[in-house]
Each structure stands twice: as structure tokens, then as C-alpha cells.
Enzyme design. Structure first.
Site, short mmCIF file in Angstrom:
data_model
loop_
_atom_site.label_atom_id
_atom_site.label_comp_id
_atom_site.label_asym_id
_atom_site.label_seq_id
_atom_site.Cartn_x
_atom_site.Cartn_y
_atom_site.Cartn_z
CD GLU A 51 26.09 -16.28 -59.86
OE1 GLU A 51 25.55 -15.88 -60.90
OE2 GLU A 51 25.73 -15.88 -58.72
CG PHE A 113 24.24 -5.16 -68.94
CD1 PHE A 113 23.73 -4.47 -67.84
CD2 PHE A 113 23.86 -6.47 -69.13
CE1 PHE A 113 22.84 -5.07 -66.98
CE2 PHE A 113 22.96 -7.10 -68.27
CZ PHE A 113 22.46 -6.39 -67.19
CD GLN A 114 24.86 -9.10 -66.07
OE1 GLN A 114 25.02 -9.99 -66.91
NE2 GLN A 114 23.99 -9.20 -65.07
CE LYS A 163 26.73 -13.45 -75.88
NZ LYS A 163 25.49 -12.75 -75.44
CG MET A 481 35.41 -18.26 -32.75
SD MET A 481 35.95 -19.39 -31.44
CE MET A 481 36.03 -20.93 -32.33
#
Length: 567
Positions: A51, A113-114, A163, A481
Site C-alpha cells: 500500500e 477485525f481490521q 462497508k 548521509m
């Protein structure tokens, strides 16, 4: 007419002339992806490996095309994997609409969930967030989101759909409104009325004041900032600079806002700024910064910054005025509009003595000797062989500074780099978005071996979509760096910066079905890059460099702008 809620979402994307979406599916967003299946001939979806890669790809697409990028992700870890990409876009004012889906209304707030409060998480790093509980609001929310992302000071917006709003059984009233008529929608008009979408019209008195200040100046200096690039004000800025006949310093985010090879260019300003830019800043009597927020990488010591000058800041965002450096005058408005008004009032100026004082300080090209491959050799080879309009996407670190120093960026969107957030792993995703948005241009991704480990899985995306992106790895076996700071400031205490480990980047490229090269000399680099240009597929060039190569010049953070640690 009545349409499915998910159909309305897709139609709203078409309203905004969206043809490319980056994303990664999951449970809560499946209804949206099921609808996307019906639109695959009109909306091209790019499935990335992660993602975060999708977020950076949408960002690269937006920066390089000037359009609004779009990114999809599911709830929970899918949404939180976007956060670094959202913050990157926010810090650099890149317009992206992020679309996520969450759990159902019935389970919201119950640690389902999630489940995650992504609108709450993203609120400090977006221009706006929307949690859509009512499907009837979808058209208004979608239109507002794109308008907010693209107008004023651009930036990311997040829409989170519950949803149950996306269930196939949910229908809403919807009428297609073409993008050209979107601004007349009631929801957009209400926002515009509250001035959230309008760039403020510059005050004519403020314009006149600056015209008078310019007339009195003997040593003017311009700073080209990211606002020139985001506002596509490069033509107006060039006219302004040439009318003033003034040296131009360029910030990291200003790359492409003023031609890098122009006779008035003094190069980068700030921590790794050229001697010409930093000395000019210290000795000018009028400093005009356009679309520049005076970050701590530019104004390293704000209280002494441009201490001999009257400081003028031109910015679209009022909150940036006097935030970091106190100004003597400022103008609020878009860079393009302000510059248009100034150019209409300015005569032609000439400052030969001032230019003669500053421009010779630009670092001359020095011939390099020895057998070791150097960053300068790598970049000069790319610049010599690649087309002049090549897009360069960088990660963050030494290679980023070297790339900006040695390339001449001539137009907005030619340089894609994470300036504000400094995101390692940004480059390859951004290169993917840039290539999809600009299929006819060569895209080069410059990275370090540390950065590349953070995004190399997106080589799968490069291979699958047949994107001929050339990745050039500045492989010095260290977090370069950070090691440079450890060398100069931390008494050579190299704590956890040596990268004495895999993978073999040539074998990695081959594992993904791409072409890999390993180069240790300028001749090998030239041959590899020439072959990569004609390969017709993604390539990785592993350039072996000395571990102690440094970015020069360098001024320590918090030091005076001309107090160079390295020249």
C-alpha cells in the site's frame, strides 16, 4: 436516477477525469473492487506490491502530471500502510485523494477485525478527511474531496467509506456532472463561499509596495520554492527573474520551477546549497521568496537568515507567513497570479555588479582523476545520455542531493523527491506513477542501497506492467548521509550505519525478470545506461561507490548559512 452506491463512486471518479488508480484490495473494500471490475475499460487500476508503494505512485503521478492522484486501500493495516505516503504528500503539497473502506456501522468502535480510526489518524496530515456513513452523501463528498485536494494549496484528502455503505443492495440518487460543471454543484459552491477553495486575490497595495522595494534594491535575490512548481508558475517566475536581472536560488522542492541551466541560476540553497546561493542570501539587500516556507533546511539559523536584506515572502498559505522567518513584507496569493501582477508593473532592471559578485561563486566543473567511480561521473553520464526532458525520481539521502546538484531540471514535475518528510522508499513508487502518467518520457529512479531495500519489492510492479524505469543504485555500503554526519559531527562513531549485507541487486533485478548491471567505472556506467535506455524493460544499475564519498557543500543544522563544514 437510481444507481448502486459503489457505481456512484466510480462515476464520480469519471467525473473528475480519473483514468488511473493505484491500490491494493482487502476485505472491507471488496465491494468497491467488485464494482471496479465493471469499469476496467475506463479506469486503469495498478496493483502495487504494498500500500505504501501505491501511495507514493499516486503521488508521483500527481506531481508529474499536475492532476489529482487516486489511491485505494482496505481497512486496518491496509489503511495505516498509507500513512507515510499521506504524510509525504502533505508535507510537499501534493494533491491525492485516498479512498479506504472501514468496518460496518454495526461493528464500528467495537475493535472489529481490521478496524482502525483512519480518519482520526490521518487528520493532522491531510487537508480534509471524510467518514462516509450515509450513502446519499457520496456524490457531494467525492466532489468536495477532489476540489479540496486540487485547489488553494494542494494536498491529500482521505475518504473512508463504512462497508455497509458499499453493499451491493445500497442504491442512491445520482446524476453525472462533468468535471467542467463540477464547480457549480451546491456542495462545491458552499465550500467556495467560505473561501476554502479560493486562492486569495493578491492585494494591489501589497503588489505596489513590492514594486517600490524592487526599485530601491541594488542586490536582489530570488528564491524559487515548491509553490512555483505546484502552481505551474514557472513561465511567470522566469519572466520575473529576467526582468529583475537577479540571481535565483532554488530549494529542493523548487526544482523545475526555474531552469537549472539558466545563466541566473545559483543552484540549491541551504544545508547543501551552493556557495553562490548561500553567500548571495547572506549579502543581498532584498530577498524575494516565492512559494518557499523557509524550512530548517533552508533557513538553518532563522534569526540571522538574510540579515542584510528586506525579506519578502509570497505564498498562497497565510499560515506560512512569519512561521519560520520574520518578513518585512509579504503577499498572499497563488504564485502565478502574484507574478502576473508584478510582471505587468515592472520595468527591465540590470544588476551587472551584483551578478559579478555572486555568479562566479557557482562551483566550477572539476576534472576527477583516479580509478574509482564517483557520484558525479554517474550523474553526468545519465545527464549526457538521457533525453533532456527525462523525469528523475529520487529517494532520500546523499544520492538525492547529488542528483539535485548535478541535474538541470527545466519544468515542473521533472524532479520527484520527498523534500519535506524525507521519505526513504519514496522513489520507486513515484517513478511508477510518473511513468504511467508520462508514458512517452524516460523515467530514471536514483536511490541509495539503504533506500532501495525499503521499496525494491515494487520491482514486481515495474515488471508486471512493463514499465521501462531505470533504477540507478548509489551503492556505497552504508547509510551515506547518516555516516556523513557521524563523520563530521559525531567524531567518526559509525553506529549502525554500515550495510554489510545483501541482497545482490543484480540478482534481485533478475529474480523479478528485469535486467541488472553492476558498474565500477565510468566506462561501465556509460555502457550499462546506454543499454538500459534501449532495453524496453525495467533495469537496475548497481553503481559501486566509495563509502566515504560526501555531499559537498554542507552547513550543519542550526549554523549560519555561510558557515560551511565542507565546500
Amino acid at each position: 436516477m437510481k444507481v448502486r452506491a459503489t457505481q456512484a463512486i466510480m462515476e464520480c471518479l469519471l467525473e473528475q477525469e480519473v483514468d488511473t488508480v493505484f491500490g491494493y484490495p482487502g476485505g472491507t473494500i471488496l465491494n468497491l473492487y467488485d464494482e471496479l471490475y465493471n469499469y476496467q475499460d475506463r479506469i486503469h487500476h495498478i496493483l502495487t506490491a504494498h500500500e505504501q508503494g501505491a501511495a507514493h505512485a499516486a503521488d508521483g503521478y500527481a506531481r508529474s502530471t499536475g492532476k489529482v492522484g487516486v489511491c485505494f486501500a482496505t481497512s486496518g493495516p491496509g489503511a495505516t500502510n498509507l500513512v507515510t505516503g499521506i504524510a509525504t504528500a502533505y508535507m510537499d503539497s501534493s494533491p491525492i485523494v485516498f479512498i479506504t473502506c472501514n468496518v460496518t456501522e454495526q461493528t464500528l468502535g467495537k475493535d472489529a477485525f481490521q478496524e482502525v480510526d483512519i480518519t482520526g489518524i490521518a487528520m493532522p496530515i491531510t487537508k480534509a478527511t471524510y467518514l462516509v456513513r450515509d450513502a446519499q452523501t457520496i456524490p457531494d463528498v467525492m466532489r468536495q474531496a477532489f476540489a479540496v485536494a486540487a485547489t488553494g494549496r494542494p494536498g491529500p484528502v482521505l475518504i473512508d467509506f463504512l462497508k455497509n455503505v458499499t453493499f451491493p443492495s445500497v442504491e442512491i440518487d445520482y446524476e453525472f456532472v462533468p468535471w467542467s460543471r463540477n464547480r457549480s454543484c451546491s456542495s462545491i459552491q458552499s465550500l467556495a463561499t467560505s473561501h476554502e477553495l479560493k486562492a486569495p486575490e493578491p492585494n494591489k497595495g501589497d503588489i505596489e509596495t513590492l514594486v517600490e522595494m524592487i526599485a530601491q534594491s541594488k542586490r536582489p535575490l530570488l528564491i524559487c520554492g515548491g509553490g512555483v512548481v505546484r502552481g505551474r508558475a514557472h513561465r511567470q517566475f522566469r519572466e520575473f527573474a529576467e526582468k529583475l536581472d537577479a540571481p535565483v536560488a532554488i530549494t529542493v522542492m523548487g526544482g523545475g520551477g526555474f531552469p537549472g541551466g539558466h545563466p541566473l541560476t545559483t543552484g540549491m540553497i541551504g544545508m547543501h546549497g551552493s556557495q553562490a546561493s548561500n553567500v548571495a542570501c547572506n549579502e543581498c539587500d532584498l530577498l524575494i521568496a516565492v512559494g518557499c516556507r523557509f524550512s530548517d533546511r533552508v533557513a538553518l539559523q532563522p534569526e540571522t537568515f538574510a540579515s542584510q536584506a528586506k525579506v519578502v515572502q509570497i505564498d498562497i498559505d497565510r499560515s506560512e507567513i512569519d512561521k519560520n522567518v520574520l518578513t518585512d513584507h509579504h503577499i498572499i496569493g497563488s504564485a502565478r497570479r502574484v507574478l502576473e501582477m508584478l510582471n505587468a508593473k515592472l520595468p527591465q532592471y540590470s544588476h551587472p555588479e551584483w551578478k559579478e559578485q555572486v555568479l562566479p561563486l557557482r562551483v566550477p566543473s572539476v576534472a576527477e582523476t583516479g580509478d574509482k567511480l564517483t557520484p558525479k561521473q554517474v550523474l553526468e553520464t545519465i545527464r549526457r545520455l538521457a533525453p533532456q526532458d527525462t523525469i528523475v525520481a529520487t529517494d532520500v539521502g546523499q544520492h538525492q542531493m547529488w542528483s539535485i546538484q548535478h541535474f538541470h531540471f527545466d519544468y515542473p514535475g521533472q524532479l520527484l523527491t520527498s523534500g519535506g518528510f524525507g521519505t526513504m522508499g519514496f522513489g520507486l513508487g513515484a517513478a511508477i506513477g510518473a511513468k504511467l502518467g508520462n508514458p512517452d518520457k524516460v523515467v530514471v529512479h536514483t536511490t541509495g542501497d539503504g533506500c532501495f531495500r525499503m521499496n525494491c519489492h515494487e520491482l514486481a510492479t515495474v515488471e508486471h506492467y512493463h514499465l521501462p524505469i531505470i533504477t540507478v543504485v548509489f551503492n556505497n555500503g552504508t547509510l551515506g548521509m547518516v555516516r556523513q554526519w557521524q563523520n563530521l559531527i559525531y567524531h567518526q562513531r559509525y553506529s549502525e550505519t554500515t550495510l554489510d549485507r545483501g541482497p545482490d541487486f543484480v540478482k534481485l533485478a533478475e529474480a523479478y525478470g528485469l535486467k541488472g548491471f553492476r558498474v565500477t567505472s565510468m566506462a561501465e556506467m556509460e555502457a550499462a545506461f546506454q543499454e538500459a535506455l534501449t532495453a524496453g524493460r525495467g533495469c537496475v544499475i548497481d553503481c559501486r561507490l566509495d563509502m566515504d564519498e560526501m555531499v559537498r557543500p554542507m552547513v550543519a543544522g542550526g549554523a549560519h548559512i555561510t558557515d560551511f563544514l565542507l565546500k
